[in-house]
Design an enzyme around this catalytic site. Structure first.
Site, mmCIF file in Angstrom:
data_model
loop_
_atom_site.group_PDB
_atom_site.id
_atom_site.type_symbol
_atom_site.label_atom_id
_atom_site.label_comp_id
_atom_site.label_asym_id
_atom_site.label_seq_id
_atom_site.Cartn_x
_atom_site.Cartn_y
_atom_site.Cartn_z
ATOM 1 N N GLY A 128 0.816 -1.218 0.000
ATOM 2 C CA GLY A 128 0.000 0.000 0.000
ATOM 3 C C GLY A 128 0.844 1.259 0.000
ATOM 4 O O GLY A 128 0.378 2.330 0.375
ATOM 5 N N SER A 131 3.974 1.228 -4.880
ATOM 6 C CA SER A 131 5.130 0.819 -5.689
ATOM 7 C C SER A 131 4.782 0.955 -7.178
ATOM 8 O O SER A 131 5.661 1.276 -7.986
ATOM 9 C CB SER A 131 5.540 -0.611 -5.363
ATOM 10 O OG SER A 131 4.427 -1.464 -5.491
ATOM 11 N N ASP A 176 -1.730 8.887 -5.714
ATOM 12 C CA ASP A 176 -0.438 8.198 -5.623
ATOM 13 C C ASP A 176 0.576 8.785 -6.605
ATOM 14 O O ASP A 176 1.728 9.047 -6.254
ATOM 15 C CB ASP A 176 -0.616 6.702 -5.930
ATOM 16 C CG ASP A 176 -1.594 6.037 -4.986
ATOM 17 O OD1 ASP A 176 -1.957 6.658 -3.967
ATOM 18 O OD2 ASP A 176 -2.008 4.901 -5.277
#
Ligand code: GLA
Length: 393
Positions: A128, A131, A176
């Site tokens: 989480g 990556s 992200d």
């Protein structure tokens, strides 16, 4: 950050694989998110930062018109593809992120030519910590520099997000990839996922620190459940639009507005919406707590976020709930919550630095007894986002 000897190993591998020297190196980090979970694709607010765990690429043009070769040093696997007519590979794993970035850059107008690349990373997989965003953003940043494409950092983030949508099949928000390119040392930033306006906040935790505990579980249906949550939010918006015609996303709805029409929604959709509208408010309150240095308030917001993700949004799992519940009676843990998409991965803990070792020892032993799993602890620092670096001599 990779230790220095890894760079020379990557360089040697490049030479062996492609019989040439790499021309440049690009780096992009994973991320943490202090609070604001499952709000990004609802046009809401998030509070992430980039961490000291990255994916590093070495790249060079290979003189071909459209032949590309990419080698993963960690997995000892490679992919070779043509820039023409790209499409996702079945069970392609990491390869799809590579193909996706090459395809989406071209769709965004980039003229790419043949290139060779090797990459290596230290962002734990399936934890989480994004990556996959680090992989996408490191490649996008490297290609942007190699071919002088002139994309802005924000454009590289959105191209990488599209690679995730179309090549990994996860309809993720922008958090992200944005954190991976826009992170800043020692800071988190509040991002408005609608306008992409952001404000950095120094993370001054005094005698406390953030500690990640990796449950080391990864539930296989996470991608499907993620897309399902996103659909449920859209179902909620489509109903609420009748009463609030200006509504585009759940970002436009306050908790009071939601509750006024609670009975028009199915029970599940109501709970999903309630999480999102409250979580958006928690991001604002967390920013105020950071500015006022009110760490106990920050801690209690983390617990509230976890409870909401676990009970209303239902993206936690027994292992994550166990790790959070374990901390509730410990005075020197101010707060904890699951982090990221959920169904496994890490919890984020706000703990007194002097108690860190004792804490890791006791919670590891309890977790091992309960689930037979050895957890991993990461004390991360906040770092700058994606960039190009000279290859060490
Ligand atoms: C994943 C997604 C993000 C975000 C989080 C949940 O990390 O990639 O876009 O939705 O889950 O906050």
């Amino acid at each position: 950050m990779l230790p220095l000897q890894h760079y020379s190993h990557m360089q040697q591998t490049f030479l062996q694989q492609f019989k040439a020297e790499p021309q440049l190196m690009s780096v992009a980090p994973g991320r943490i998110n202090l609070i604001g979970e499952h709000t990004d694709y609802n046009d809401g607010f998030v509070l992430p930062g980039a961490i000291d765990k990255c994916v590093t690429f070495m790249l060079a043009e290979n003189g071909e018109a459209d032949l590309c070769r990419v080698y993963s040093v960690d997995m000892n696997e490679s992919v070779e593809f043509s820039l023409q007519a790209l499409s996702p590979m079945e069970n392609g794993g990491w390869r799809n992120y590579i193909l996706g970035v090459a395809a989406e850059l071209q769709l965004a107008g980039a003229s790419l030519r043949g290139f060779d690349a090797t990459f290596k990373g230290d962002v734990p997989l399936g934890a989480g910590l994004s990556s996959s965003a680090a992989l996408e953003c490191a490649l996008a940043t490297g290609l942007n520099a190699l071919f002088d494409l002139g994309f802005s950092q924000v454009e590289l983030a959105t191209v990488s997000q599209m690679a995730e949508h179309h090549y990994a099949g996860v309809k993720c928000g922008i958090m992200d990839q944005f954190a991976s390119v826009m992170g800043k040392k020692d800071q988190v930033f509040r991002l408005d996922c609608r306008t992409l306006e952001y404000a950095h906040f120094p993370l001054d935790l005094q005698e406390y620190q953030l500690l990640l505990l990796d449950s080391c579980v990864e539930h296989s249906l996470a991608g499907t459940a993620y897309n399902e949550r996103r659909n449920q939010c859209e179902v909620g918006v489509n109903v609420l639009k009748h009463f609030y015609p200006e509504t585009l996303k759940l970002r436009d709805i306050s908790p009071e507005q939601l509750n006024a029409y609670k009975t028009t929604l199915s029970e599940v959709v109501y709970r999903r919406c309630l999480h999102v509208v409250n979580e958006n408010e928690r991001v604002q309150r967390t920013c105020e707590a950071l500015t006022a240095h009110e760490l106990p308030l920050l801690g209690s917001l983390l617990y509230q976020s976890h409870d909401s993700l676990s009970k209303l949004y239902e993206v936690s799992c027994p292992e994550l709930d166990f790790l959070v519940d374990y901390t509730r009676s410990i005075d020197w843990v101010l707060g904890a919550r699951m982090m990221g998409g959920g169904f496994g991965g890490c919890t984020l803990n706000l703990i007194l630095s002097s108690e860190k070792d004792r804490f890791v020892e006791s919670i590891s032993a309890a977790y091992l007894r309960e689930y037979g799993i050895q957890l991993k602890a990461y004390a991360v620092s906040l770092e700058d986002g994606a960039h190009v670096k000279p290859i060490p001599a």
